[in-house]
Scaffold this motif. Structure first.
Motif, PDB file in Angstrom:
ATOM      1  N   VAL A  96      -9.020  -8.698   8.556  1.00 11.93           N
ATOM      2  CA  VAL A  96      -8.031  -8.120   9.630  1.00 11.93           C
ATOM      3  C   VAL A  96      -6.668  -8.519   9.177  1.00 11.93           C
ATOM      4  O   VAL A  96      -5.569  -7.595   9.163  1.00 11.93           O
ATOM      5  N   VAL A  97      -6.332  -9.624   8.404  1.00  5.32           N
ATOM      6  CA  VAL A  97      -4.946  -9.828   7.703  1.00  5.32           C
ATOM      7  C   VAL A  97      -4.550  -8.987   6.763  1.00  5.32           C
ATOM      8  O   VAL A  97      -3.512  -8.450   6.715  1.00  5.32           O
ATOM      9  N   LEU A  98      -5.690  -8.594   6.006  1.00  6.03           N
ATOM     10  CA  LEU A  98      -5.230  -7.526   4.946  1.00  6.03           C
ATOM     11  C   LEU A  98      -4.818  -6.239   5.361  1.00  6.03           C
ATOM     12  O   LEU A  98      -3.985  -5.327   4.936  1.00  6.03           O
ATOM     13  N   LEU A  99      -5.677  -5.767   6.413  1.00 11.93           N
ATOM     14  CA  LEU A  99      -5.120  -4.525   7.248  1.00 11.93           C
ATOM     15  C   LEU A  99      -4.062  -4.560   7.913  1.00 11.93           C
ATOM     16  O   LEU A  99      -3.285  -3.796   7.799  1.00 11.93           O
ATOM     17  N   VAL A 100      -3.721  -5.618   8.412  1.00 14.09           N
ATOM     18  CA  VAL A 100      -2.221  -5.843   9.014  1.00 14.09           C
ATOM     19  C   VAL A 100      -1.068  -5.782   8.060  1.00 14.09           C
ATOM     20  O   VAL A 100      -0.226  -5.032   8.130  1.00 14.09           O
ATOM     21  N   LEU A 101      -1.468  -6.396   6.816  1.00 15.47           N
ATOM     22  CA  LEU A 101      -0.491  -6.350   5.742  1.00 15.47           C
ATOM     23  C   LEU A 101      -0.305  -5.056   5.221  1.00 15.47           C
ATOM     24  O   LEU A 101       0.839  -4.392   4.902  1.00 15.47           O
ATOM     25  N   LEU A 102      -1.623  -4.286   5.124  1.00 16.35           N
ATOM     26  CA  LEU A 102      -1.289  -2.867   4.880  1.00 16.35           C
ATOM     27  C   LEU A 102      -0.686  -1.985   5.596  1.00 16.35           C
ATOM     28  O   LEU A 102       0.089  -1.059   5.071  1.00 16.35           O
ATOM     29  N   GLN A 115       2.863  -0.081   4.601  1.00 16.05           N
ATOM     30  CA  GLN A 115       3.030   1.356   4.997  1.00 16.05           C
ATOM     31  C   GLN A 115       4.229   1.577   5.728  1.00 16.05           C
ATOM     32  O   GLN A 115       4.831   2.602   5.515  1.00 16.05           O
ATOM     33  N   TYR A 116       4.394   0.743   6.987  1.00 19.27           N
ATOM     34  CA  TYR A 116       5.303   1.156   7.564  1.00 19.27           C
ATOM     35  C   TYR A 116       6.877   1.124   6.828  1.00 19.27           C
ATOM     36  O   TYR A 116       7.728   2.032   6.893  1.00 19.27           O
ATOM     37  N   ARG A 117       6.938   0.031   6.053  1.00 21.03           N
ATOM     38  CA  ARG A 117       8.082  -0.093   4.981  1.00 21.03           C
ATOM     39  C   ARG A 117       8.345   1.006   4.114  1.00 21.03           C
ATOM     40  O   ARG A 117       9.248   1.453   3.940  1.00 21.03           O
ATOM     41  N   LEU A 118       6.942   1.513   3.784  1.00 20.78           N
ATOM     42  CA  LEU A 118       7.151   2.443   2.452  1.00 20.78           C
ATOM     43  C   LEU A 118       7.514   3.916   3.072  1.00 20.78           C
ATOM     44  O   LEU A 118       8.635   4.524   2.730  1.00 20.78           O
ATOM     45  N   TRP A 119       7.418   4.274   4.502  1.00 12.94           N
ATOM     46  CA  TRP A 119       7.632   5.406   4.971  1.00 12.94           C
ATOM     47  C   TRP A 119       8.911   5.523   6.116  1.00 12.94           C
ATOM     48  O   TRP A 119       9.481   6.630   6.099  1.00 12.94           O
ATOM     49  N   LEU A 120       9.110   4.557   6.590  1.00 12.63           N
ATOM     50  CA  LEU A 120       9.807   4.324   7.675  1.00 12.63           C
ATOM     51  C   LEU A 120      11.279   3.351   7.453  1.00 12.63           C
ATOM     52  O   LEU A 120      12.347   3.360   7.913  1.00 12.63           O
ATOM     53  N   GLY A 121      10.939   2.314   6.520  1.00 11.09           N
ATOM     54  CA  GLY A 121      11.911   1.100   6.455  1.00 11.09           C
ATOM     55  C   GLY A 121      12.906   1.562   5.684  1.00 11.09           C
ATOM     56  O   GLY A 121      13.242   2.553   5.051  1.00 11.09           O
ATOM     57  N   LYS A 122      13.826   0.614   5.180  1.00 10.10           N
ATOM     58  CA  LYS A 122      14.813   0.589   4.400  1.00 10.10           C
ATOM     59  C   LYS A 122      14.579   0.838   2.920  1.00 10.10           C
ATOM     60  O   LYS A 122      13.482   0.302   2.377  1.00 10.10           O
ATOM     61  N   HIS A 123      15.099   1.852   2.182  1.00 11.46           N
ATOM     62  CA  HIS A 123      14.604   2.084   0.786  1.00 11.46           C
ATOM     63  C   HIS A 123      13.263   2.864   0.778  1.00 11.46           C
ATOM     64  O   HIS A 123      12.523   2.589  -0.086  1.00 11.46           O
ATOM     65  N   SER A 124      13.090   3.467   1.802  1.00 10.13           N
ATOM     66  CA  SER A 124      11.484   4.196   1.857  1.00 10.13           C
ATOM     67  C   SER A 124      11.711   5.729   1.026  1.00 10.13           C
ATOM     68  O   SER A 124      12.769   5.966   0.361  1.00 10.13           O
TER      69      SER A 124
END
Length: 104
Positions: free
Chosen positions: A17-23, A27-36
């Motif tokens: 569960v922790v690993l899925l939340v981190l993933l 993914q959010y940061r990669l596609w939608l965050g700053k410096h995406s």
């Protein structure tokens, strides 16, 4: 199912569960965050546009530098420029202007 079995199952699953939340956060940061990734593509386009502008300006500067050198070197360049831009006619020359025929 006893209480100990439920705790043992969750103890084994919490890492997943922790690993899925981190993933998901990554993914959010990669596609939608700053410096995406979309930011990267936008910056790449801006760099290409700026490179094109720089190339155009470098070509213009080279032409201006050639004009400057021509003007420094000889009077022929000055005379040619005066004839083309200012309509200079030397003494003793005859100026002819040829007009196109009018279309009726």
């Amino acid at each position: 199912m006893s209480k100990f079995q439920v705790v043992a199952v969750w103890r084994d699953k919490w890492i997943t569960v922790v690993l899925l939340v981190l993933l998901g956060l990554l993914q959010y940061r990669l596609w939608l965050g700053k410096h995406s990734i979309p930011d990267y593509h936008a910056l790449t386009r801006q760099v290409e546009e700026q490179s094109q502008q720089n190339a155009n300006l470098a070509q213009r500067n080279a032409l201006l530098e050639a004009d400057i050198n021509d003007l420094k070197i000889g009077l022929e360049a000055i005379e040619e420029r005066a004839r083309n831009e200012l309509g200079l006619i030397k003494e003793g020359e005859t100026f002819y202007r040829i007009l196109p025929a009018e279309a009726n």
